[in-house]
Scaffold this motif. Structure first.
Motif, PDB file in Angstrom:
ATOM      1  N   LEU A 123     -80.959  20.668   4.068  1.00  0.00           N
ATOM      2  CA  LEU A 123     -82.223  20.229   4.298  1.00  0.00           C
ATOM      3  C   LEU A 123     -83.340  21.536   4.646  1.00  0.00           C
ATOM      4  O   LEU A 123     -84.440  21.519   3.975  1.00  0.00           O
ATOM      5  N   ILE A 124     -82.910  22.483   5.357  1.00  0.00           N
ATOM      6  CA  ILE A 124     -83.561  23.598   5.473  1.00  0.00           C
ATOM      7  C   ILE A 124     -83.695  24.433   4.230  1.00  0.00           C
ATOM      8  O   ILE A 124     -84.835  24.871   3.895  1.00  0.00           O
ATOM      9  N   THR A 125     -82.598  24.429   3.490  1.00  0.00           N
ATOM     10  CA  THR A 125     -82.814  25.276   2.383  1.00  0.00           C
ATOM     11  C   THR A 125     -83.985  24.529   1.135  1.00  0.00           C
ATOM     12  O   THR A 125     -84.692  25.109   0.676  1.00  0.00           O
ATOM     13  N   GLY A 126     -83.813  23.319   1.208  1.00  0.00           N
ATOM     14  CA  GLY A 126     -84.714  22.518   0.303  1.00  0.00           C
ATOM     15  C   GLY A 126     -86.134  22.566   0.774  1.00  0.00           C
ATOM     16  O   GLY A 126     -86.791  22.749   0.029  1.00  0.00           O
ATOM     17  N   ILE A 127     -86.342  22.608   1.857  1.00  0.00           N
ATOM     18  CA  ILE A 127     -87.710  22.720   2.893  1.00  0.00           C
ATOM     19  C   ILE A 127     -88.077  24.013   2.267  1.00  0.00           C
ATOM     20  O   ILE A 127     -89.253  24.252   1.859  1.00  0.00           O
ATOM     21  N   ALA A 128     -87.471  25.020   2.550  1.00  0.00           N
ATOM     22  CA  ALA A 128     -87.571  26.304   2.347  1.00  0.00           C
ATOM     23  C   ALA A 128     -88.108  26.694   0.906  1.00  0.00           C
ATOM     24  O   ALA A 128     -88.972  27.453   0.718  1.00  0.00           O
ATOM     25  N   ALA A 129     -87.235  26.014  -0.015  1.00  0.00           N
ATOM     26  CA  ALA A 129     -87.382  26.524  -1.618  1.00  0.00           C
ATOM     27  C   ALA A 129     -88.797  25.830  -1.804  1.00  0.00           C
ATOM     28  O   ALA A 129     -89.521  26.170  -2.812  1.00  0.00           O
ATOM     29  N   GLY A 130     -89.280  24.356  -1.304  1.00  0.00           N
ATOM     30  CA  GLY A 130     -90.178  23.807  -1.555  1.00  0.00           C
ATOM     31  C   GLY A 130     -91.627  24.314  -1.172  1.00  0.00           C
ATOM     32  O   GLY A 130     -92.541  23.557  -1.499  1.00  0.00           O
ATOM     33  N   THR A 131     -91.692  25.023  -0.222  1.00  0.00           N
ATOM     34  CA  THR A 131     -92.872  25.628   0.637  1.00  0.00           C
ATOM     35  C   THR A 131     -93.323  26.795  -0.084  1.00  0.00           C
ATOM     36  O   THR A 131     -92.535  27.799  -0.199  1.00  0.00           O
ATOM     37  N   ARG A 132     -94.806  27.127   0.131  1.00  0.00           N
ATOM     38  CA  ARG A 132     -95.159  28.350  -0.239  1.00  0.00           C
ATOM     39  C   ARG A 132     -95.019  29.325   1.004  1.00  0.00           C
ATOM     40  O   ARG A 132     -95.231  30.241   1.040  1.00  0.00           O
TER      41      ARG A 132
END
Length: 137
Positions: A123-132
């Motif tokens: 979840l953390i990796t996915g959110i981090a990858a998807g945010t500017r």
């Protein structure tokens, strides 16, 4: 019984469901809540299923100190999120971090396992990858 019906009715209003719809979802027929309103006490299993369908907690036991338990759970969710972000050298925008903390909080409520930690990391990796706003430190 009246207190239980008040909880059920409030949950029905919150979900915008009819008593018929919730009864069918819980036990497969439309009579459960109707019978409760007529004074019939449902079996424990039927009422447990109704609570599950309506998102109500089904609990019997000694009184719990909910505030303390929930505060500890939230503290643990925040600490876990911070630790995993630090391990991955990530910073998230406040809204994204709140999303992760909420997900961690939910997972902590479930049985603790390595699978939950793996889900949190994903979840953390996915959110981090998807945010500017994500930044590697």
């Amino acid at each position: 019984m009246q207190d239980l019906l008040e909880l059920v009715n409030a949950a029905l209003r919150a979900r915008r469901w009819s008593a018929r719809q919730a009864s069918i979802e819980a036990v497969g027929n439309d009579q459960l809540i109707r019978n409760m309103r007529r004074g019939q006490v449902p079996s424990v299993e039927k009422f447990r299923r109704l609570c599950e369908v309506l998102g109500l907690e089904f609990y019997a036991g000694p009184p719990r100190e909910v505030g303390t338990v929930e505060a500890e759970r939230l503290k643990h969710a925040i600490e876990t999120t911070e630790l995993l972000l630090k391990e991955q050298y990530l910073e998230l925008e406040p809204g994204d971090k709140a999303t992760v903390v909420a997900a961690v909080y939910d997972l902590i409520g479930q049985e603790r396992s390595h699978a939950n930690v793996a889900r949190i990391r994903q979840l953390i990796t996915g959110i981090a990858a998807g945010t500017r706003g994500d930044r590697r430190r």
